[in-house]
Design a protein around this motif. Structure first.
Motif, PDB file in Angstrom:
ATOM      1  N   MET A   1     103.700   4.017  40.484  1.00 32.28           N
ATOM      2  CA  MET A   1     103.900   2.733  41.165  1.00 32.28           C
ATOM      3  C   MET A   1     102.927   1.706  40.601  1.00 32.28           C
ATOM      4  O   MET A   1     101.733   1.958  40.525  1.00 32.28           O
ATOM      5  CB  MET A   1     103.688   2.899  42.669  1.00 32.28           C
ATOM      6  CG  MET A   1     104.026   1.670  43.485  1.00 32.28           C
ATOM      7  SD  MET A   1     103.660   1.895  45.246  1.00 32.28           S
ATOM      8  CE  MET A   1     104.641   3.338  45.626  1.00 32.28           C
ATOM      9  N   GLN A   5     105.547  -3.884  40.429  1.00 30.40           N
ATOM     10  CA  GLN A   5     106.680  -3.460  41.247  1.00 30.40           C
ATOM     11  C   GLN A   5     106.500  -3.889  42.699  1.00 30.40           C
ATOM     12  O   GLN A   5     107.459  -4.307  43.358  1.00 30.40           O
ATOM     13  CB  GLN A   5     106.836  -1.942  41.172  1.00 30.40           C
ATOM     14  CG  GLN A   5     107.332  -1.421  39.836  1.00 30.40           C
ATOM     15  CD  GLN A   5     107.389   0.087  39.818  1.00 30.40           C
ATOM     16  OE1 GLN A   5     106.373   0.754  40.005  1.00 30.40           O
ATOM     17  NE2 GLN A   5     108.572   0.638  39.612  1.00 30.40           N
ATOM     18  N   LEU A   6     105.269  -3.780  43.198  1.00 22.69           N
ATOM     19  CA  LEU A   6     105.013  -4.212  44.572  1.00 22.69           C
ATOM     20  C   LEU A   6     105.210  -5.713  44.726  1.00 22.69           C
ATOM     21  O   LEU A   6     105.729  -6.182  45.747  1.00 22.69           O
ATOM     22  CB  LEU A   6     103.592  -3.813  44.988  1.00 22.69           C
ATOM     23  CG  LEU A   6     103.311  -2.318  45.100  1.00 22.69           C
ATOM     24  CD1 LEU A   6     101.872  -2.076  45.536  1.00 22.69           C
ATOM     25  CD2 LEU A   6     104.278  -1.638  46.073  1.00 22.69           C
ATOM     26  N   GLU A   7     104.809  -6.483  43.721  1.00 26.56           N
ATOM     27  CA  GLU A   7     105.022  -7.931  43.757  1.00 26.56           C
ATOM     28  C   GLU A   7     106.512  -8.252  43.805  1.00 26.56           C
ATOM     29  O   GLU A   7     106.954  -9.130  44.553  1.00 26.56           O
ATOM     30  CB  GLU A   7     104.379  -8.585  42.533  1.00 26.56           C
ATOM     31  CG  GLU A   7     102.858  -8.573  42.560  1.00 26.56           C
ATOM     32  CD  GLU A   7     102.242  -9.049  41.256  1.00 26.56           C
ATOM     33  OE1 GLU A   7     102.998  -9.134  40.253  1.00 26.56           O
ATOM     34  OE2 GLU A   7     101.041  -9.337  41.231  1.00 26.56           O
ATOM     35  N   LEU A  39     111.330   1.561  41.833  1.00 27.31           N
ATOM     36  CA  LEU A  39     110.421   1.830  42.939  1.00 27.31           C
ATOM     37  C   LEU A  39     111.108   2.703  43.988  1.00 27.31           C
ATOM     38  O   LEU A  39     110.505   3.644  44.530  1.00 27.31           O
ATOM     39  CB  LEU A  39     109.956   0.506  43.555  1.00 27.31           C
ATOM     40  CG  LEU A  39     108.944   0.590  44.694  1.00 27.31           C
ATOM     41  CD1 LEU A  39     107.668   1.293  44.244  1.00 27.31           C
ATOM     42  CD2 LEU A  39     108.618  -0.820  45.207  1.00 27.31           C
ATOM     43  N   LEU A  64     106.766   0.007  54.059  1.00 26.75           N
ATOM     44  CA  LEU A  64     106.108  -0.239  52.775  1.00 26.75           C
ATOM     45  C   LEU A  64     105.592  -1.667  52.684  1.00 26.75           C
ATOM     46  O   LEU A  64     104.549  -1.911  52.061  1.00 26.75           O
ATOM     47  CB  LEU A  64     107.071   0.041  51.624  1.00 26.75           C
ATOM     48  CG  LEU A  64     106.526  -0.239  50.219  1.00 26.75           C
ATOM     49  CD1 LEU A  64     105.308   0.639  49.918  1.00 26.75           C
ATOM     50  CD2 LEU A  64     107.619  -0.045  49.170  1.00 26.75           C
ATOM     51  N   ALA A  68     102.165  -2.810  51.059  1.00 26.80           N
ATOM     52  CA  ALA A  68     102.260  -3.552  49.800  1.00 26.80           C
ATOM     53  C   ALA A  68     101.499  -4.865  49.885  1.00 26.80           C
ATOM     54  O   ALA A  68     100.784  -5.250  48.945  1.00 26.80           O
ATOM     55  CB  ALA A  68     103.729  -3.809  49.455  1.00 26.80           C
ATOM     56  N   THR A  71      97.807  -4.101  49.713  1.00 27.44           N
ATOM     57  CA  THR A  71      97.415  -3.699  48.368  1.00 27.44           C
ATOM     58  C   THR A  71      97.327  -4.904  47.434  1.00 27.44           C
ATOM     59  O   THR A  71      96.364  -5.046  46.667  1.00 27.44           O
ATOM     60  CB  THR A  71      98.421  -2.679  47.806  1.00 27.44           C
ATOM     61  OG1 THR A  71      98.428  -1.520  48.651  1.00 27.44           O
ATOM     62  CG2 THR A  71      98.058  -2.265  46.399  1.00 27.44           C
TER      63      THR A  71
END
Length: 233
Positions: A1, A5-7, A39, A64, A68, A71
């Motif tokens: 991860m 990808q979180l953005e 993801l 998530l 996210a 993070t």
């Protein structure tokens, strides 16, 4: 991860639309879709419920989203030169035809009978509103829960309920026809908003202009602000 990808995931969650999220991030829609799919495959669960018209977070996606955001905020703070935390006042939004419209303020004791529109319980503005009602000793009914600001404002406009939100929501174009009412009484709810900044010399002209607007916001000044500078070294 990866952070990237979180953005991408957070942008789609906030926009509820892959095209708008891609435009916001200045990436291709196909690349954004591929990033989100990767993801989901890594986590082995769908994060969005997709139709031809809408994109909604699943239960796993909502879980998530909280992590996210934390993070990404931590990553930005680690890269930044300083952070600025502002306590923004919360206000009541209602449709023009609502009984609260046209009044300068509404007392907390008047709110229990109203139907509210709000975000899911794990969203920051919802947590702030829940804490404000608890502190005021008022129980309320949330009749509709949404996943994005645009839907909340549209439902309030349709007269399906009222909402207690951070004041800056009332400045969005979608809120132009809504009425903003202050919350009366000794308990004035606030919502903390944080801007993470690089070192001053690294700020672009646009970023400097934005922070000047934030610094000059009278509503922010009324609520209070804390500036955290980085440690030397």
């Amino acid at each position: 991860m990866e952070l990237r990808q979180l953005e991408h995931f957070v942008a789609v969650a906030e926009e509820q639309h892959f095209t708008r999220a891609a435009e916001r991030l200045a990436v291709s829609q196909s690349g954004l879709s591929a990033s989100v799919r990767a993801l989901e495959q890594e986590l082995r669960t769908p994060l969005f419920s997709r139709t031809t018209r809408t994109v909604r977070l699943t239960e796993a996606g909502r879980a998530l989203l909280v992590e996210a955001e934390r993070t990404l905020a931590g990553a930005r703070a680690a890269r930044s030169g300083s952070s600025r935390a502002g306590l923004l006042p919360m206000v009541l939004l209602c449709a023009a035809g609502h009984g609260f419209a046209g009044r300068p303020e509404v007392g907390w004791a008047e709110l229990p009978g109203a139907s509210f529109i709000d975000f899911h319980p794990d969203w920051g503005p919802r947590r702030a509103a829940d804490e404000a009602f608890a502190a005021a000793g008022v129980r309320r009914t949330v009749g509709l829960e949404v996943n994005d600001v645009h839907s909340l404002l549209e439902l309030v406009q349709e007269g399906l309920g009222i909402a207690v939100v951070p004041h800056h929501f009332s400045r969005k174009p979608e809120a132009a026809r809504l009425v903003t009412v202050e919350l009366a009484g000794g308990h004035r709810p606030v919502y903390e908003s944080v801007a993470v900044l690089p070192a001053a010399r690294s700020l672009s002209p646009g970023a400097r202009a934005l922070m000047r607007l934030v610094a000059e916001d009278p509503l922010r000044e009324q609520a209070g602000e804390v500036v955290r500078e980085p440690a030397a070294g």
